[in-house]
Scaffold this motif. Structure first.
Motif, mmCIF file in Angstrom:
data_model
loop_
_atom_site.group_PDB
_atom_site.id
_atom_site.type_symbol
_atom_site.label_atom_id
_atom_site.label_comp_id
_atom_site.label_asym_id
_atom_site.label_seq_id
_atom_site.Cartn_x
_atom_site.Cartn_y
_atom_site.Cartn_z
ATOM 1 N N ASP B 47 -1.022 12.470 9.098
ATOM 2 C CA ASP B 47 -0.450 13.484 8.533
ATOM 3 C C ASP B 47 1.120 13.555 8.974
ATOM 4 O OD1 ASP B 47 -3.113 16.233 8.804
ATOM 5 O OD2 ASP B 47 -2.490 14.529 7.223
ATOM 6 N N VAL B 164 12.799 10.818 -10.848
ATOM 7 C CA VAL B 164 11.701 10.077 -10.876
ATOM 8 C C VAL B 164 11.673 8.858 -9.809
ATOM 9 C CG1 VAL B 164 10.580 7.776 -12.102
ATOM 10 C CG2 VAL B 164 10.585 10.145 -13.123
ATOM 11 N N ILE B 165 10.730 8.479 -8.850
ATOM 12 C CA ILE B 165 10.694 7.741 -8.081
ATOM 13 C C ILE B 165 9.871 6.500 -8.658
ATOM 14 C CG2 ILE B 165 9.968 7.043 -5.614
ATOM 15 C CD1 ILE B 165 10.304 9.825 -4.712
ATOM 16 N N SER B 166 10.056 5.384 -8.667
ATOM 17 C CA SER B 166 9.331 4.138 -8.959
ATOM 18 C C SER B 166 8.452 3.815 -8.069
ATOM 19 C CB SER B 166 10.568 3.004 -9.653
ATOM 20 O OG SER B 166 10.709 2.393 -8.258
ATOM 21 N N GLY B 167 7.749 2.728 -8.426
ATOM 22 C CA GLY B 167 6.707 2.182 -7.429
ATOM 23 C C GLY B 167 7.664 1.125 -6.664
ATOM 24 N N LEU B 262 -6.633 4.145 -0.943
ATOM 25 C CA LEU B 262 -6.159 3.745 -2.218
ATOM 26 C C LEU B 262 -6.789 4.558 -3.551
ATOM 27 C CD1 LEU B 262 -5.187 -0.099 -1.940
ATOM 28 C CD2 LEU B 262 -3.689 1.773 -2.566
ATOM 29 N N SER B 263 -7.921 4.943 -3.077
ATOM 30 C CA SER B 263 -8.646 5.491 -4.003
ATOM 31 C C SER B 263 -8.498 7.055 -4.030
ATOM 32 C CB SER B 263 -10.088 5.393 -4.361
ATOM 33 O OG SER B 263 -10.735 5.106 -3.064
ATOM 34 N N GLY B 264 -7.371 7.493 -3.372
ATOM 35 C CA GLY B 264 -7.095 8.919 -3.295
ATOM 36 C C GLY B 264 -7.961 9.823 -2.220
ATOM 37 N N TYR B 285 -3.250 9.142 1.046
ATOM 38 C CA TYR B 285 -2.881 8.523 -0.366
ATOM 39 C C TYR B 285 -1.593 9.125 -0.406
ATOM 40 C CZ TYR B 285 -2.323 7.497 -5.177
ATOM 41 O OH TYR B 285 -2.024 7.137 -6.321
ATOM 42 N N PRO B 287 1.211 9.776 -3.155
ATOM 43 C CA PRO B 287 1.086 9.733 -4.667
ATOM 44 C C PRO B 287 2.668 9.406 -5.120
ATOM 45 C CG PRO B 287 1.307 12.003 -4.196
ATOM 46 C CD PRO B 287 0.988 11.117 -2.738
ATOM 47 N N GLU B 288 3.581 9.601 -4.398
ATOM 48 C CA GLU B 288 4.911 9.077 -4.667
ATOM 49 C C GLU B 288 5.170 7.577 -5.142
ATOM 50 O OE1 GLU B 288 4.188 11.181 -2.404
ATOM 51 O OE2 GLU B 288 5.540 12.807 -2.560
#
Lengths: 406, 1104
Positions: B47, B164-167, B262-264, B285, B287-288
């Motif tokens: 965390d 927006v934050i890109s990948g 990766l699957s949340g 995960y 999300p950003e």
């Protein structure tokens, strides 16, 4: 030798007694954990809201199957809001005080939510609100599992402008959501060089759209932004069809039309028009297919699913996971744990944004088909951060737009 | 089990095992706690790390958001686009750009917060870049970099108007991985452009991969999806690949914690990582960036302490076990060694070494035990020596006694030998004389028996004790008292007694003995001793008895004759004299043949003597003559008596008069088989005779007859005149019938007034036999109709007679009687006083019919049926079609006429099969014809039987056949007779309409010959009427028929029906018909019914 045997027997009996006591202790039914469900089962919103109760029920049953919440089973108490916000707030109070529910799942209209919010905040309880809305709101005691304006209304209008043109006709029901939403839309149009052609409101439950449709036909906007709610939509689209206005000529972009509404209105009336949601039943993922299968297995193979149902469903799971993670029903711990939750939902991977108490959600735009489902014509590809307060609207403007209520 | 082993076990169970168990449980608990703690800790670390990264990104985003609002930027976006449009060397552009360069230098070059910054127009043009890499001056919507992370971020800003934050990914213009944050630039409420910052790797990287708190083996790793693969975005501690270079296929390692991330999912647990080693990890995960994060420490490191503890525990337990083992062993030995020693000593003492002692020095209980043991041994020793002395003394005494005894024995032996000799001699004598002796010593009670007594009494001396009681027991129970008395008396009288008595042997035989006994007395008269002799006189006695019995037997109620070897009478008894009437003196010395009756022939007597000689006895029935001359039947048994040499010495004949018995037998027979009143055979005898008659007829194949006769109105006679008149009548009837038939025939009374006459063996030919039987029956009938004189009344009566012929035993007796009865019934029905025959024709007809039916069934399924076609023509002699008629060609019967087999078929349901076959064959032919021009137009008319038409699915069947052969329905014509359509009007009409609907044509055959009304016929949907040939035949000669035909034709025309005439044989008939409007014809004039080949030839030739 006989004495040995007696002794052995005694030991065995003692052991058996011990095991029995321990088992009893463990299995002793823990008092159930209660949640309240606040949806309109009667009145103009009933058709839209009743399915959400089933979605919540499915999630509750799934959670109970995997052990409930910290060893206790979840019990849900359903209250009928009667499509009346004030009455709904009273029901919320009753659920919290009398039935001692630990969380509420419900509301649809923003009126309803705004009435229930003070009740929830007063009792330091928790509300999960599953419907897309106009934003401009944030509460530490509400988790908004529906789309924020930047996840629905704004991209929808942006896309409409990109695809169809600058001139937009705005029509909505007369209450806070359509008014605030249209404020945002107007602002957006102006920001992007678009032009709001007209802005019209009708009372909730309105059935006569002849004038409106006449105006649309006359004005010939590039697209219509429709924030009508309830069964008004049925009459609106019927009027459009009767007036001969085709979806190719003047497409309508609606914020409150999903799969159930298509079925109610008659899909052939809405085919070719658009809606923006994070979730469509036609989303092609393993998670979604499994979700649809589970829902239909439980409630009937003819049932359709829509975004608010999915949002209601994931709301329950987020709450359950937060409870399990916190390990204690203490409200504050649960709310903190909620801030960290991520979930592999049918719409995609969602994550709670700890600060805004909204969810990272994917954005999708769908085009209605004659078979009652939507073709997804644009999607964001990944979950988008929630922005209940749009960036391009200043603080001062926000206060005005939200009608004073924050 | 040895003591030390037991102690070891005890130690183990009580001390070591519980300790081990307790330690183990403790350890498990510790491990579980440690595990939970570790998981909590790692979750907390995860965390924290996540927040670290999120915070870093949020701060950068905030910076970008602020910069996007910076007046400098807002100014720049207002003016830069025009300058840019004019060209990058445009002075206004250059000026503006240089200002921006300086401004952003702080962020990019100085603090290295961003790697690069950009300004884009809403149309996607990159009008400013700090570093001026390849992405500068390109269009993000349409240019070469329109699919980069920057371009995606730009488009998202366009859609949402939000920062927006890109990948994260490889960015070609910078040739390095990059991350972008973009925000919209709003000027006066208008969207004017987009500001983007490219993040510097290093700082971000440091934050991400900071491994504080993760121990020696721990790390934090990040990955994202790249297509279907997992792409690690940070450097892995245990892999050498650079960041963004290591890919893993999720199929290969499904339980990777990273996959969950990766699957949340957000979770924690002990799982194998990418090396396959178990780690304590937590996954989240992000999300950003759509990243999965795993924070982990090797499980070994985490649980190291536990592992160590476990090892320690095992060592301790083993050590303890060893220690306890040794202790147990030592203590065990303390006890077991002295005990062993004592055991050994005890053994030796037991073996005889009395002097051995044990060591008393061991302390405690063992020492006390040793002491006691020694004392015991001491005592034992003393006892032993005393005993030895006594034994010695005794032995000496014994030896003396033995020597004395030895001498006595030798003396004894000699005496015994002498005694034995004497005894033997005595025994021999007694045996010879069958005389045994006994001696009873009355003082001692001892009884001595000689050997002969034992032999005589058949007792085994070994098992039998000689005593007076036992002696009495052998005596026959009935004689015991006598003997006892005799003996007792002899003692009193002081006399010898002499008695004869019986002995009862064990097997039940009786022996007679004579016993003499005398006793000795002392001076006072007391008996001292009795001596007796017993002689076996059984044979003597038997001989006496035999003689006595013979004398008694002789005088029985049966006659006895004793003759000598020459068959001369020696003696006769009293009964003989009574039965025969001869006195003894009259017959003694004579031959028994004087008694013969002459009723038997020589052969009889010869056989009798033969048997006597062979078997020694003869018995049988014989007829003899009394003195009075009366002949009577007797039952006689003759036996030969042989002497001791086997030669015949006498003949003994015993006989009894059985005349009375014979009479009784006769009586019974009569009752059983004869009717008491009429003396005729009764039913039972008749049945018996009949079955014999049938068998006899079987052999000689002659016909016989059974006649059933019933007196007409006999009951009336009984009622009016009474039963005794009735009886008289019956007796008279019986006599009369008897007189009409032969002796060999049987007349029987069946009961009441019913008689049956069985006339056998009449003739070998049926017709003759029936004639003869008729004559006999008639004779009887005539005889019985003449007047009867019953007592004082005169009476007339008559019979009804039914006759049934038989031959052999094909018919059973019961069947014959039944048939005769049926025939008689017929006679009664015909008016009484008459004779009727059971018609053999009937029988025959049934049999032939059954055979025919069977043959027909076979024929239908085995192709013996044929269709013959009779041509139907129009008035120009053109062929219209044909009517088909079924023919049957049987292999042996030949051509069987339809008149014969159709009725048979109709009686069974074969007509359905036949009819269906006809229909199918006709349609098959139609299908064949449809292929040729010549024959395409022809139709076929098929006769339908009533049974066929009645079938519920008749129409369906027709349809099916039509369809199967693909036949044009209008070429099929169904011919129905009036009889077929008579019943159930609604059903008939419905079916006919259904057939019409198919297209089939309907014709009424034999029209005019039935009884149906015209009104009824009008309802039927016909196409054609067929004028019956019976009308056609006589149209030229009989005006009635002519008118009839005219009428039919007229009516047909009126009803718009076709009409066809069948049976047209002459030109005249043809002309008449033509004249009156008939246009279709069928008949011999044109052709008889012929097989298909001939028919087709007919067609070819033109026509008639």
């Amino acid at each position: 030798m006989r004495q040995y045997r007696k002794f052995l027997l005694f030991i065995l009996l003692l052991l058996a007694l011990l095991i029995f006591l321990v088992w009893q202790y463990r299995v002793a039914a823990k008092p159930a954990v209660r949640i309240g469900v606040l949806h309109s089962l009667s009145g103009t919103m009933a058709a839209s809201e009743t399915p959400l109760v089933d979605a919540v029920r499915l999630a509750v049953e799934e959670a109970n199957e995997t052990g409930g919440v910290n060893g206790a089973q979840i019990e849900m108490i359903v209250s009928d809001c009667r499509s009346d916000a004030v009455y709904c707030a009273e029901q919320a109070e009753k659920l919290i005080v009398q039935h001692k529910v630990q969380a509420l799942f419900g509301c649809w209209t923003s009126d309803c939510r705004k009435a229930v919010r003070p009740v929830v905040e007063r009792h330091d309880n928790l509300l999960f609100y599953p419907v897309q809305y106009e934003g401009m709101e944030q509460s530490p005691d509400i988790i908004y599992t529906g789309a924020a304006p930047n996840q629905q209304i704004i991209p929808m209008v942006s896309w409409a402008m990109q695809q169809h043109g600058r001139r937009a006709y705005l029509i909505g029901s007369d209450y806070v959501f359509p008014r605030t939403a249209n404020n945002i839309v107007k602002k957006l149009l102006l920001t992007r060089g678009g032009q709001p052609v007209a802005e019209r409101y009708v009372p909730m439950g309105e059935q006569n759209f002849d004038a409106i449709v006449g105006e649309i036909a006359a004005q010939r906007p590039d697209f219509v932004v429709n924030t009508l709610n309830g069964d008004s939509n049925l009459y609106f689209f019927r009027a459009l069809q009767e007036a001969g206005i085709s979806a190719d000529a003047i497409p309508v972009f609606s914020t409150s039309i999903a799969e159930p509404e298509l079925a109610a209105i008659g899909p052939e009336r809405v085919a070719g028009h658009y809606a923006a949601w994070s979730y469509f039943q036609s989303v092609d993922s393993i998670e979604n297919r499994a979700f649809i299968e589970r829902f239909r297995h439980r409630f009937g193979s003819q049932r359709v699913l829509d975004d608010p149902m999915e949002a209601a469903y994931i709301g329950v799971h987020l709450w359950v996971n937060a409870q399990r993670s916190a390990g204690t029903p203490d409200a504050s711990s649960v709310k903190i744990a909620l801030g960290k939750q991520t979930l592999n939902a049918p719409e995609g991977i969602v994550a709670v944004d700890a600060e805004t108490r909204h969810l990272w959600k994917p954005v999708r735009i769908g085009r209605a088909r004659a078979d009652g489902q939507f073709d997804i014509v644009w999607q964001s590809g990944r979950s988008v951060a929630p922005a209940p307060f749009p960036f391009f609207i200043s603080h001062a403007e926000r206060a005005v737009m939200a009608g004073g209520a924050k | 089990m040895k003591i030390s082993t037991r102690l070891q076990l005890l130690f183990l169970l009580v001390a070591v095992l519980p300790l081990a168990l307790f330690s183990y449980l403790n350890l498990q608990q510790d491990e579980a706690t440690l595990r939970t703690e570790a998981l909590d800790r790692i979750s907390g670390l995860a965390d924290k790390k996540l927040i670290q990264v999120k915070t870093y990104l949020a701060e950068r985003k905030r910076e970008v958001q602020i910069l996007a609002r910076d007046p400098q930027l807002m100014n720049a976006i207002r003016t830069l686009p025009q300058g840019y449009a004019a060209g990058q060397l445009n002075p206004s552009y250059v000026r503006e750009a240089t200002q921006l360069q300086a401004y952003f230098g702080r962020y990019v070059e100085e603090h290295a917060l961003f790697h690069d910054v950009f300004l884009m127009t809403p149309q996607g043009e990159v009008i400013y870049s700090q570093k001026r890499e390849a992405d500068f001056a390109t269009n993000l919507l349409a240019g070469p970099y329109s699919e980069t992370l920057l371009a995606h971020a730009f488009r998202e800003v366009l859609m949402t108007l939000e920062p927006v934050i890109s990948g994260y990914g490889y960015y070609a213009p910078s040739q390095a991985p990059a991350l972008f944050i973009a925000a919209p630039i709003m000027v006066d409420g208008q969207f004017k452009g987009v500001f983007a910052a490219q993040l510097g790797n290093d700082l971000f990287y440091q934050v991400a991969t900071d491994a504080t708190g993760l121990g020696m083996s721990g790390e934090a790793i990040f990955a994202q999806w790249d297509g279907d693969d997992v792409l690690y975005t940070t450097q892995l501690k245990y892999r050498s690949e650079a960041p963004m270079k290591l890919r893993m296929n999720p199929q290969q390692s499904r339980s990777l914690p990273m996959l969950g991330a990766l699957s949340g999912e957000s979770g924690s647990g002990v799982k194998p990582d990418y090396r396959g080693k178990p780690v304590v990890g937590a996954w989240r995960y992000l999300p950003e960036l759509s990243w999965g994060m795993v924070v982990k420490i090797d499980a070994d490191e985490v649980f190291a302490s536990i592992a160590r503890q476990r090892v320690l525990m095992i060592e301790v337990v083993l050590g303890l076990m060893l220690f306890s083992g040794m202790l147990a062993y030592y203590f065990g030995r303390q006890i077991s060694v002295p005990l062993e020693d004592m055991a050994r000593t005890a053994d030796e003492v037991a073996k005889g070494s009395m002097g051995k002692r044990v060591d008393e020095s061991t302390p405690g209980e063992l020492g006390r035990f040793a002491l006691a043991f020694n004392r015991m041994a001491e005592n034992l020793q003393g006892l032993y020596s005393t005993l030895e002395q006594r034994i010695e003394a005794r032995t000496r005494d014994l030896n003396v006694t033995i020597a004395q005894l030895h001498e006595e024995i030798i003396e004894r032996g000699q005496i015994e030998n002498a005694l034995r000799d004497n005894r033997d001699r005595l025994n021999e004598a007694q045996q010879l004389g069958r005389l045994g002796s006994w001696e009873l010593n009355l003082l001692s009670g001892k009884l001595h028996w000689s050997d002969e007594i034992y032999r005589m009494f058949e007792l085994d001396p070994a098992h039998f004790v000689a005593s007076y009681e036992n002696f009495l027991r052998v005596i026959h129970p009935d004689d015991r008292e006598k003997v006892n008395q005799a003996y007792a008396q002899s003692l009193v009288d002081r006399q010898t007694y002499d008695v004869e008595h019986r002995l009862l042997m064990a097997d039940g035989r009786i022996k007679w003995v004579r016993e003499r006994c005398s006793s000795e007395f002392d001076e006072s008269g007391k008996p001292l001793r009795s001596v007796g002799a017993v002689q076996d006189v059984t044979e003597h006695k038997l001989a006496e008895d035999r003689q006595r019995i013979a004398a008694v037997a002789f005088e029985t109620h049966e006659g006895i004759v004793i003759a000598d070897a020459n068959a001369n009478i020696i003696r006769v008894n009293h009964a003989f004299q009574e039965i025969t009437g001869y006195d003894s003196e009259e017959v003694v010395g004579k031959n028994p043949r004087l008694l013969s009756s002459g009723a038997h022939d020589k052969a009889f007597y010869a056989a009798m003597w033969q048997q006597l000689l062979n078997e020694g006895s003869w018995s049988g029935e014989i007829l003899d003559k009394r003195k009075s001359g009366e002949i009577y039947p007797k039952w006689m048994t003759i036996s030969t008596v042989k002497d001791s040499e086997g030669k015949v010495s006498e003949y003994v004949a015993i006989f009894s008069d059985i005349s009375a018995r014979k009479k009784a037998e006769e009586e019974i027979r009569n009752l059983a088989f004869y009717d008491t009143l009429t003396k005729l055979p009764n039913r039972r005898l008749l049945l018996d005779r009949m079955s014999l008659a049938l068998n006899s007829s079987m052999r000689n194949q002659h016909y016989g007859a059974v006649m059933f006769l019933d007196m007409d109105r006999f009951k009336t006679l009984n009622d009016t005149m009474g039963h005794d008149y009735g009886d008289l009548l019956l007796i008279e009837v019986a006599q009369r019938i008897h007189s009409c038939v032969r002796e060999v025939d049987t007349v029987a009374r069946m009961g009441g007034d019913e008689f049956v006459i069985l006339v056998e063996d009449i003739d070998s030919i049926a017709e003759e036999a029936s004639q003869r039987a008729a004559l006999i029956a008639e004779k009887i009938r005539a005889s019985l109709t003449t007047a009867y004189q019953l007592k004082d009344r005169s009476y007339h009566s008559s019979p009804s007679i039914g006759v049934c012929l038989y031959r052999g035993n094909e018919e059973s007796v019961d069947a014959l009687l039944k048939h005769a009865d049926m025939a008689m019934y017929q006679a009664k029905e015909s008016g009484r006083n008459t004779v009727r025959f059971f018609d053999p024709q009937m029988q025959y007809a049934v049999e032939t019919r059954a055979a025919l039916e069977a043959d027909l069934r076979y024929a239908v399924f085995n192709g013996q049926l044929r269709l013959h076609y009779q041509i139907q023509v129009d008035d120009e002699h053109r062929a219209l079609g044909a009517e088909v008629l079924v023919r049957w060609v049987h292999p042996t019967r030949g051509m069987v006429s339809p008149a014969q087999f159709i009725p048979v078929a109709e009686e069974s349901s074969l007509i359905l099969e036949v009819g269906h076959w006809v229909l199918e064959t006709a349609c098959r032919q139609l299908a064949a014809w449809s292929k040729s021009e010549l024959t395409r137009h022809l139709s076929i008319a098929v006769n339908v039987s009533a049974q066929q038409f009645k079938l519920v699915d008749f129409v369906d069947r027709v349809m099916a056949v039509l369809r199967t052969f693909d036949v044009e329905a209008s070429h099929l014509k169904l011919e129905l007779t009036e009889g077929v359509v008579l019943n159930d009007v609604t059903d008939v009409v419905a079916k006919m309409y259904a057939l019409k609907a198919l297209g089939v044509r309907l014709s009424m055959d034999d029209f005019g010959t039935g009884y149906s009304s015209l009104a009824y016929l009008k309802q039927l949907p016909l196409d054609q009427l067929k004028i019956d040939q019976s009308f056609v035949r006589d149209i030229t000669t009989d005006p009635n028929d002519a008118v009839m035909v005219q009428t039919i034709i007229g009516m047909a025309h009126n009803f718009r029906l076709d009409v066809i005439a069948e049976g047209v044989e002459t030109e005249g008939q043809l002309a008449f018909l033509r004249q009156h409007g008939c246009r279709a014809f069928q008949g011999y004039l044109f052709s008889k019914p012929v097989p298909i080949e001939e028919f087709e030839q007919l067609l070819g030739r033109g026509d008639s």
